[in-house]
Design a protein around this motif. Structure first.
Motif, PDB file in Angstrom:
ATOM      1  N   ARG A  72       0.849  -1.193   0.000  1.00 29.89           N
ATOM      2  CA  ARG A  72       0.000   0.000   0.000  1.00 29.89           C
ATOM      3  C   ARG A  72       0.883   1.240   0.000  1.00 29.89           C
ATOM      4  O   ARG A  72       1.805   1.343   0.793  1.00 29.89           O
ATOM      5  CB  ARG A  72      -0.868  -0.020   1.243  1.00 29.89           C
ATOM      6  CG  ARG A  72      -1.785   1.152   1.403  1.00 29.89           C
ATOM      7  CD  ARG A  72      -2.562   1.049   2.698  1.00 29.89           C
ATOM      8  NE  ARG A  72      -3.335  -0.159   2.743  1.00 29.89           N
ATOM      9  CZ  ARG A  72      -4.655  -0.201   2.785  1.00 29.89           C
ATOM     10  NH1 ARG A  72      -5.336   0.901   2.797  1.00 29.89           N
ATOM     11  NH2 ARG A  72      -5.282  -1.337   2.825  1.00 29.89           N
TER      12      ARG A  72
ATOM     13  N   ARG B  63      -3.742   6.542  -4.668  1.00 29.88           N
ATOM     14  CA  ARG B  63      -2.702   5.654  -4.136  1.00 29.88           C
ATOM     15  C   ARG B  63      -2.838   4.300  -4.817  1.00 29.88           C
ATOM     16  O   ARG B  63      -3.821   4.037  -5.510  1.00 29.88           O
ATOM     17  CB  ARG B  63      -2.809   5.492  -2.615  1.00 29.88           C
ATOM     18  CG  ARG B  63      -3.985   4.647  -2.171  1.00 29.88           C
ATOM     19  CD  ARG B  63      -3.971   4.452  -0.680  1.00 29.88           C
ATOM     20  NE  ARG B  63      -5.127   3.673  -0.257  1.00 29.88           N
ATOM     21  CZ  ARG B  63      -5.440   3.445   1.003  1.00 29.88           C
ATOM     22  NH1 ARG B  63      -4.689   3.955   1.962  1.00 29.88           N
ATOM     23  NH2 ARG B  63      -6.492   2.734   1.309  1.00 29.88           N
ATOM     24  N   THR B  64      -1.846   3.446  -4.620  1.00 33.24           N
ATOM     25  CA  THR B  64      -1.929   2.087  -5.141  1.00 33.24           C
ATOM     26  C   THR B  64      -2.000   1.106  -3.977  1.00 33.24           C
ATOM     27  O   THR B  64      -1.378   1.317  -2.931  1.00 33.24           O
ATOM     28  CB  THR B  64      -0.714   1.736  -6.019  1.00 33.24           C
ATOM     29  OG1 THR B  64       0.482   1.906  -5.263  1.00 33.24           O
ATOM     30  CG2 THR B  64      -0.668   2.609  -7.255  1.00 33.24           C
TER      31      THR B  64
ATOM     32  N   VAL C 101      -5.398   0.821  -8.393  1.00 38.67           N
ATOM     33  CA  VAL C 101      -5.360   2.257  -8.141  1.00 38.67           C
ATOM     34  C   VAL C 101      -6.621   2.628  -7.371  1.00 38.67           C
ATOM     35  O   VAL C 101      -7.724   2.225  -7.751  1.00 38.67           O
ATOM     36  CB  VAL C 101      -5.294   3.055  -9.465  1.00 38.67           C
ATOM     37  CG1 VAL C 101      -5.326   4.542  -9.195  1.00 38.67           C
ATOM     38  CG2 VAL C 101      -4.049   2.678 -10.247  1.00 38.67           C
TER      39      VAL C 101
ATOM     40  N   ARG D 239     -11.991   2.065  -6.770  1.00 39.96           N
ATOM     41  CA  ARG D 239     -10.853   1.208  -7.135  1.00 39.96           C
ATOM     42  C   ARG D 239     -10.930   0.849  -8.600  1.00 39.96           C
ATOM     43  O   ARG D 239     -11.992   0.531  -9.122  1.00 39.96           O
ATOM     44  CB  ARG D 239     -10.919  -0.092  -6.332  1.00 39.96           C
ATOM     45  CG  ARG D 239      -9.994  -0.119  -5.179  1.00 39.96           C
ATOM     46  CD  ARG D 239     -10.051  -1.452  -4.502  1.00 39.96           C
ATOM     47  NE  ARG D 239      -8.673  -1.927  -4.472  1.00 39.96           N
ATOM     48  CZ  ARG D 239      -8.312  -3.129  -4.177  1.00 39.96           C
ATOM     49  NH1 ARG D 239      -9.197  -4.045  -3.908  1.00 39.96           N
ATOM     50  NH2 ARG D 239      -7.048  -3.443  -4.151  1.00 39.96           N
TER      51      ARG D 239
ATOM     52  N   THR E 285      -8.182  -0.597 -12.172  1.00 37.96           N
ATOM     53  CA  THR E 285      -6.872  -1.131 -12.572  1.00 37.96           C
ATOM     54  C   THR E 285      -5.990   0.019 -13.052  1.00 37.96           C
ATOM     55  O   THR E 285      -6.483   1.092 -13.433  1.00 37.96           O
ATOM     56  CB  THR E 285      -7.018  -2.145 -13.715  1.00 37.96           C
ATOM     57  OG1 THR E 285      -7.489  -1.471 -14.883  1.00 37.96           O
ATOM     58  CG2 THR E 285      -7.946  -3.292 -13.333  1.00 37.96           C
ATOM     59  N   ALA E 286      -4.702  -0.223 -13.076  1.00 34.19           N
ATOM     60  CA  ALA E 286      -3.760   0.790 -13.552  1.00 34.19           C
ATOM     61  C   ALA E 286      -4.008   1.110 -15.031  1.00 34.19           C
ATOM     62  O   ALA E 286      -3.913   2.272 -15.444  1.00 34.19           O
ATOM     63  CB  ALA E 286      -2.326   0.319 -13.342  1.00 34.19           C
TER      64      ALA E 286
END
Length: 67
Positions: free
Chosen positions: A3, A22-23, A28, A41, A43-44
């Protein structure tokens, strides 16, 4: 669990009215700084495509909805 810390744009200055990112475990997460309980939330890859759309002006017309 991997995190990172919440980050906000340097354009936000000292304001608490911004989006933070943040990841977490390769995903993401986004939240509004003034309502930290609601977290989105994705995905990148999807986040990168969203940012490309923002930079290309794909969502500029939505600003008219706030007027």
């Amino acid at each position: 669990m991997s995190r990172s810390e919440w980050q906000k744009s340097s354009y936000s200055g000292a304001s608490n009215e911004c989006v933070e990112v943040r990841t977490v475990d390769g995903m993401v997460e986004l939240r509004e700084s003034d309502d930290g309980e609601v977290i989105v939330r994705t995905t990148a890859v999807k986040f990168a495509k969203f940012l490309q759309g923002v930079k290309a002006g794909e969502f500029d017309h939505l600003g008219d909805l706030c007027s």
